[in-house]
Scaffold this active site. Structure first.
Site, PDB file in Angstrom:
ATOM      1  N   ASN A 174       0.803  -1.226   0.000  1.00  0.00           N
ATOM      2  CA  ASN A 174       0.000   0.000   0.000  1.00  0.00           C
ATOM      3  C   ASN A 174       0.831   1.270   0.000  1.00  0.00           C
ATOM      4  O   ASN A 174       0.443   2.274  -0.587  1.00  0.00           O
ATOM      5  CB  ASN A 174      -0.910   0.002   1.227  1.00  0.00           C
ATOM      6  CG  ASN A 174      -1.742   1.255   1.324  1.00  0.00           C
ATOM      7  OD1 ASN A 174      -2.563   1.525   0.442  1.00  0.00           O
ATOM      8  ND2 ASN A 174      -1.525   2.058   2.370  1.00  0.00           N
ATOM      9  N   ASP A 260       1.412   6.877  -0.565  1.00  0.00           N
ATOM     10  CA  ASP A 260       0.432   5.870  -0.976  1.00  0.00           C
ATOM     11  C   ASP A 260       0.635   5.490  -2.442  1.00  0.00           C
ATOM     12  O   ASP A 260       0.448   6.309  -3.345  1.00  0.00           O
ATOM     13  CB  ASP A 260      -0.991   6.395  -0.750  1.00  0.00           C
ATOM     14  CG  ASP A 260      -2.006   5.274  -0.752  1.00  0.00           C
ATOM     15  OD1 ASP A 260      -1.998   4.472   0.198  1.00  0.00           O
ATOM     16  OD2 ASP A 260      -2.793   5.176  -1.723  1.00  0.00           O
ATOM     17  N   ASP A 291      -0.177  -6.413   4.898  1.00  0.00           N
ATOM     18  CA  ASP A 291      -0.589  -5.236   5.657  1.00  0.00           C
ATOM     19  C   ASP A 291      -1.592  -4.381   4.875  1.00  0.00           C
ATOM     20  O   ASP A 291      -1.595  -4.391   3.643  1.00  0.00           O
ATOM     21  CB  ASP A 291       0.685  -4.412   5.945  1.00  0.00           C
ATOM     22  CG  ASP A 291       0.442  -3.269   6.898  1.00  0.00           C
ATOM     23  OD1 ASP A 291      -0.035  -3.538   8.019  1.00  0.00           O
ATOM     24  OD2 ASP A 291       0.723  -2.109   6.540  1.00  0.00           O
ATOM     25  N   HIS A 295      -6.840  -0.847   2.211  1.00  0.00           N
ATOM     26  CA  HIS A 295      -6.476   0.452   1.651  1.00  0.00           C
ATOM     27  C   HIS A 295      -5.925   0.333   0.229  1.00  0.00           C
ATOM     28  O   HIS A 295      -5.325   1.257  -0.307  1.00  0.00           O
ATOM     29  CB  HIS A 295      -5.481   1.156   2.572  1.00  0.00           C
ATOM     30  CG  HIS A 295      -6.041   1.332   3.951  1.00  0.00           C
ATOM     31  ND1 HIS A 295      -7.146   2.121   4.199  1.00  0.00           N
ATOM     32  CD2 HIS A 295      -5.706   0.777   5.145  1.00  0.00           C
ATOM     33  CE1 HIS A 295      -7.438   2.065   5.480  1.00  0.00           C
ATOM     34  NE2 HIS A 295      -6.599   1.249   6.075  1.00  0.00           N
ATOM     35  N   GLU A 325      -4.502  -8.320   6.286  1.00  0.00           N
ATOM     36  CA  GLU A 325      -5.029  -7.509   7.393  1.00  0.00           C
ATOM     37  C   GLU A 325      -6.085  -6.572   6.836  1.00  0.00           C
ATOM     38  O   GLU A 325      -5.770  -5.613   6.153  1.00  0.00           O
ATOM     39  CB  GLU A 325      -3.915  -6.685   8.042  1.00  0.00           C
ATOM     40  CG  GLU A 325      -4.436  -5.775   9.139  1.00  0.00           C
ATOM     41  CD  GLU A 325      -3.758  -4.406   9.198  1.00  0.00           C
ATOM     42  OE1 GLU A 325      -3.796  -3.776  10.267  1.00  0.00           O
ATOM     43  OE2 GLU A 325      -3.208  -3.938   8.178  1.00  0.00           O
TER      44      GLU A 325
HETATM   45 CA   LIG Z   1      -3.757   2.977  -0.725  1.00  0.00          CA
END
Ligand SMILES: [Ca+2]
Ligand SMILES: [Ca+2]
Ligand SMILES: [Ca+2]
Ligand SMILES: [Ca+2]
Length: 604
Positions: A174, A260, A291, A295, A325
């Site tokens: 991510n 990001d 992880d 997102h 996760e």
């Molecule tokens: Ca992201």
């Protein structure tokens, strides 16, 4: 009594014969030789018992690496420093050599798989704290010098494999460390905030379309910090400012400034797949914990997961396994990442929530029943990965972000005594081991660690600590504090988890059994499940009865029907005070479920 009769009726439907309970057979469980595990290369994910550890906080096996990169190592200058044993946000010196040294400690507890927090090279210091946790990666090709070297990790894996223990890495797709800054938010050297609140408000795609964008830049001197080199282009990031955790920003926003990655781009998908293929090639891990899965856009996972599983097979890792996760407490939010996202499994945050509700907040055991009733949501089959189902979910009671279960118990409005905290903790762990799913022990839980909350407060040292706010904690079931070494193999939690591990390995139905709820109630009390597993022409049927109440419960079907055989009865490790043990003394002892305890029966 209505409870018991209902349970009897349910049981009566499924079975039959007259089996007596032999006390000697019960004690056999305690003396049984350790069950021989299948070799790790062939072993199923559902056979594992995990230990989740932050290597920096575990054991210092090499004091020469405590400062990270060498002073003359200009290439890795930003991976040097951040060492301060008195500060809970800095490096404490634990490393891969230390973890390797302590493998016997894990082995003796029945641990069969280790999940390490990320070990790739980090930016050592960022916004006043350090990368001791590993989540601020700058170099995806080598091990952080605070933790050791690539060779040290290979040595850990080799030594673990020799003990038939698997090693799983925690990986991140991510984001990277926080290197990219925005002209609108940060000074040109990247060190000073221009905006109030130290936050760059998220800009939506709609804003971007109107020309309302951030101008991302890499401060002078940081242009080539990241490896592989393609990560040094601002074009492979979303650059929309900080996430506010909802809507579009949950996927496209920066996680508190962490850059990001634009996981919507095909170049990034391929780049991330290549990064982790190379990790598989070099280290041959047994799997990944992934992880911040929620997102990242779903399409990324649909490509990433099958590609890595297929690649691992080419490297001879047939049972390579990945679990994500997804920080959500509802099965309907968790399951899409397996069903649609093609991840083999996810961490079962929903079970954690249910354990907290039942054992900390004293809600009814129907909370557990309602959770498990949604297990069908995980059932699927994909052509390009193995079938997934709820039996592969990853069970845990607490973690390095939310804090320990022991902390939740300590903070409970019910003001539990220490002995009751101990008993509730052990029962929560029994539910981890004996419900469907694969158990994870969070390092330190086996030593009665408690903590003052989540995040840094829950990442105590197993080696002697110098952190004042750790060392003032009152640990459960021991007089020790975290100021001293805590690798005590006689701690009652360690001993109990070892016993749970033995049961887990001894009875295949505890690992593979299809689970059905037999009984639950709308208040603390009985939660009974059946687990059935057939293999090689044999069938094992177990009934596990948990009692979440402070009163003993009486299951009279044993004395009446004798259709079940007692296999294991948990003992009160310490007397639970304030409990009502008002049991009819005429009742057969084997039909009593002690307060905050459980019993395992074999169903013939
Ligand atoms: Ca992201
Ligand atoms: Ca060290
Ligand atoms: Ca950033
Ligand atoms: Ca404290």
């Amino acid at each position: 009594m209505r409870i018991l009769l209902s349970l009897c009726r349910l049981l009566a439907l499924t079975l039959v014969v007259n089996v007596e309970v032999y006390a000697s057979e019960v004690s056999d469980v305690f003396t049984a030789k350790a069950v021989k595990l299948s070799p790790y290369q062939q072993r199923d994910f559902q056979d594992e018992i995990f230990y989740f550890v932050l290597p920096d906080r575990f054991y210092n096996g090499d004091k020469s690496n405590d400062l990270g990169a060498a002073a003359n190592d200009t290439k890795r200058a930003l991976s040097r420093g951040g060492f301060d044993k008195t500060n809970k946000g800095m490096y404490h010196g634990g490393d891969l050599a230390g973890l390797t040294e302590k493998l016997p400690y894990l082995d003796n507890m029945g641990i069969t798989a280790i999940w390490l927090t990320p070990v790739l090279r980090n930016q050592a210091v960022q916004n006043g704290s350090s990368g001791y946790h590993g989540y601020w990666i700058v170099d995806f090709s080598e091990i952080d010098p605070h933790l050791g070297t690539n060779a040290a990790l290979k040595n850990l894996i080799d030594k673990a494999h020799k003990r038939n223990i698997k090693v799983f890495f925690d990986i991140i797709t991510n984001h990277t460390a926080d290197v990219i800054k925005y002209k609108e938010c940060h000074s040109s050297d990247g060190l000073t905030w221009l905006l109030e609140g130290k936050n760059c408000p998220f800009k939506s795609l709609a804003q971007l379309a109107q020309g309302d964008t951030y101008i991302p830049f890499i401060p002078k001197g940081s242009e080539n910090l990241k490896t592989p080199a393609w990560l040094n282009s601002v074009d492979v990031y979303h650059n929309q400012g900080d996430s506010n955790w909802v809507g579009e920003s949950a996927i496209r926003g920066d996680f508190a400034g962490l850059d990001d990655v634009d996981t919507n781009s095909e170049q990034v998908v391929k780049g991330m797949i290549d990064i982790y293929k190379a990790i598989i090639d070099e280290f041959k891990p047994d799997g990944f914990r992934i992880d911040t899965v929620k997102h990242v856009n779903m399409a990324f996972w649909q490509s990433f997961s099958p590609a890595l599983i297929a690649h691992a097979k080419t490297q001879g890792i047939d049972n390579f396994f990945m679990y994500g996760e997804v920080y959500s407490f509802e099965p309907k939010l968790l399951s899409p990442f397996t069903v649609e996202g093609k991840l083999q499994s996810v961490l079962d945050f929903a079970l954690q929530g249910a354990l907290q509700q039942t054992l900390v907040e004293q809600k009814g055991t129907d909370v557990l029943a309602k959770l498990f009733a949604q297990d069908y949501l995980y059932q699927t089959s994909h052509h390009d990965i193995e079938n997934t189902n709820a039996n592969q979910l990853v069970n845990f009671t607490g973690n390095h972000d939310m804090g320990r279960f022991a902390y939740a118990l300590k903070e409970s409005q019910h003001n539990y005594s220490e002995s009751e905290q101990i008993q509730r903790n052990l029962l929560a762990h029994a539910l981890l081991y004996f419900s469907r799913g694969v158990p994870v022990i969070y390092y330190g839980d086996e030593q009665g660690f408690v903590g003052d909350g989540g995040d840094q407060a829950s990442r105590q040292d197993m080696m002697p600590s110098k952190v004042v706010s750790y060392n003032d904690d009152d640990l459960l079931a021991t007089d020790k504090s975290t100021a001293v070494d805590n690798f005590d193999m006689s701690h009652v939690f360690y001993q109990t988890f070892a016993k749970y591990a033995q049961l887990y390995q001894q009875y295949p139905a505890l690992r593979f059994g299809q689970q059905t709820t037999l009984y639950s109630q709308d208040k603390p009390g009985v939660f009974a499940i059946q687990r059935v597993y057939s293999w090689q022409g044999k069938t094992q049927k177990l009934v596990i009865v948990f009692n979440t109440a402070k009163q003993a419960k009486n299951l009279d079907m044993i004395t009446d029907k004798s259709a079940i055989k007692l296999l294991y009865k948990s003992t009160l490790s310490t007397a639970v005070d304030n409990v009502d043990s008002n049991i009819d003394s005429n009742v057969d002892d084997n039909s009593i479920i002690e307060p905050l305890s459980f019993v395992i029966y074999n169903l013939k």
